[in-house]
Design a protein around this motif. Structure first.
Motif, PDB file in Angstrom:
ATOM      1  N   PRO A 182       0.793  -1.238   0.000  1.00  0.00           N
ATOM      2  CA  PRO A 182       0.000   0.000   0.000  1.00  0.00           C
ATOM      3  C   PRO A 182       0.820   1.281   0.000  1.00  0.00           C
ATOM      4  O   PRO A 182       0.369   2.296  -0.536  1.00  0.00           O
ATOM      5  CB  PRO A 182      -0.846  -0.129   1.273  1.00  0.00           C
ATOM      6  N   GLN A 202      -1.199   3.421   3.139  1.00  0.00           N
ATOM      7  CA  GLN A 202      -1.331   2.663   4.378  1.00  0.00           C
ATOM      8  C   GLN A 202      -2.089   3.474   5.417  1.00  0.00           C
ATOM      9  O   GLN A 202      -1.801   4.644   5.654  1.00  0.00           O
ATOM     10  CB  GLN A 202       0.052   2.288   4.902  1.00  0.00           C
ATOM     11  N   ASN A 215      -2.952  -1.214  10.715  1.00  0.00           N
ATOM     12  CA  ASN A 215      -2.068  -0.078  10.504  1.00  0.00           C
ATOM     13  C   ASN A 215      -0.604  -0.477  10.343  1.00  0.00           C
ATOM     14  O   ASN A 215       0.289   0.346  10.456  1.00  0.00           O
ATOM     15  CB  ASN A 215      -2.196   0.934  11.653  1.00  0.00           C
ATOM     16  N   ASN A 238       2.591  -2.249   8.052  1.00  0.00           N
ATOM     17  CA  ASN A 238       2.996  -2.382   6.648  1.00  0.00           C
ATOM     18  C   ASN A 238       3.125  -3.865   6.296  1.00  0.00           C
ATOM     19  O   ASN A 238       3.766  -4.624   7.013  1.00  0.00           O
ATOM     20  CB  ASN A 238       4.336  -1.679   6.409  1.00  0.00           C
TER      21      ASN A 238
END
Length: 310
Positions: free
Chosen positions: A247, A251, A275, A277
């Motif tokens: 993302p 993100q 939340n 990565n």
């Protein structure tokens, strides 16, 4: 590495977008008489005149809603407060169904188009598709139609696109169609219209069509045609089984993923709540071969990428 799999969903979420070319394309500007600003149809109630006496009699018109119009604002909207609703009427005197339609026009002070020169276009305006969300609730085998027409400075048609609307759709669906241009002349104006009866089809009294969020280009849907950057990555773009997505700048605490086919239909959708990565892996082996769009949206923005299913 986390893996999450896209699942089928019928909930439709609008990608944040704006398109100034389509005047009141989200139908939030509603007049006190409940007509959507800059959209409507020309209609005059038929009158019968008795020659000997000079007496006039108006035909009795029955409308689908309690608003005496075939085009009006509806609170059944995809988002915001209003959508545009179009319905057929019945001339009870003649026992004839009157097909409803709505056309965009530039004079917001009027309730109907009259003579309509269309919406002016600036030379650099990007207009190459018609896209919109719709619900269609036909009472019979009605076929509705959406149409966009682009004109040059001489008023000659240089591009058109039409979309058939059929079947029962009780939830909002998205559809789009690219414009076929026959000339490279400078674009000067455009018209967009929705008709409850495609040419050759028979309208049915009581049929209803709801339209929301009309756009004319992919930019309005945040489609990114630039190469993939280091911030956002999707791979492979030519796949048989899976898509992998990093993302990057999108993100957030939630990310919405949609796959849209070439007909503009959302066929798969999932929203993640995380939340951290990670690489988000989507299973696409069940898709038919062809080109698709991946739409990724979070509160930080949205992006759309193309991929091909082998």
């Amino acid at each position: 590495m986390k893996q999450n799999y896209l699942f089928l969903s019928f909930a439709l979420l609008l990608i944040s977008a704006a398109n100034a070319q389509v005047v009141n394309g989200n139908f939030e500007n509603v007049k006190p008489n409940l007509l959507p600003s800059n959209w409507g149809m020309n209609f005059t109630q038929p009158i019968t005149i008795d020659i000997p006496s000079g007496a006039t009699t108006f035909d009795q018109i029955q409308y689908t809603s309690n608003i005496p119009s075939m085009v009006y604002a509806s609170t059944d909207a995809l988002n915001g407060q209003y959508a545009m609703e179009i319905s057929n009427a019945l001339n009870a005197t003649q026992n004839e169904v009157i097909s409803g339609s709505a056309t965009i026009f530039s004079d917001a002070s009027q309730d109907f188009p009259g003579w309509n020169a269309g919406i002016p276009l600036a030379q650099n305006d990007q207009v190459y598709m018609i896209g919109f969300y719709y619900k269609f609730l036909p009472m019979g085998n009605d076929i509705a139609e959406a149409k966009i027409e682009v004109f040059d400075i001489n008023g000659q048609t240089i591009g058109t696109a039409t979309v058939d609307i059929m079947g029962i759709n009780s939830e909002f669906e998205y559809i789009y169609m690219p414009i076929h241009f026959t000339s490279n002349a400078i674009k000067s104006a455009m018209t967009i219209s929705f008709s409850m009866a495609k040419e050759g089809s028979v309208p049915t009294f009581g049929s209803r069509l709801l339209i929301d969020n009309v756009v004319t280009n992919f930019e309005a849907l945040n489609i990114d045609e630039t190469p993939i950057t280091s911030e956002f990555k999707m791979f492979p773009t030519f796949t048989d089984n899976q898509l992998n997505i990093i993302p990057g700048y999108l993100q957030s605490d939630f990310i919405d993923y949609k796959i849209v086919n070439m007909q503009g239909k959302i066929i798969m959708q999932n929203t993640t709540v995380d939340n951290s990565n990670y690489i988000y892996t989507m299973e696409v082996s069940s898709l038919s071969s062809g080109m698709y769009f991946l739409q990724v949206t979070s509160k930080k923005g949205s992006i759309t990428k193309k991929f091909i299913k082998k």
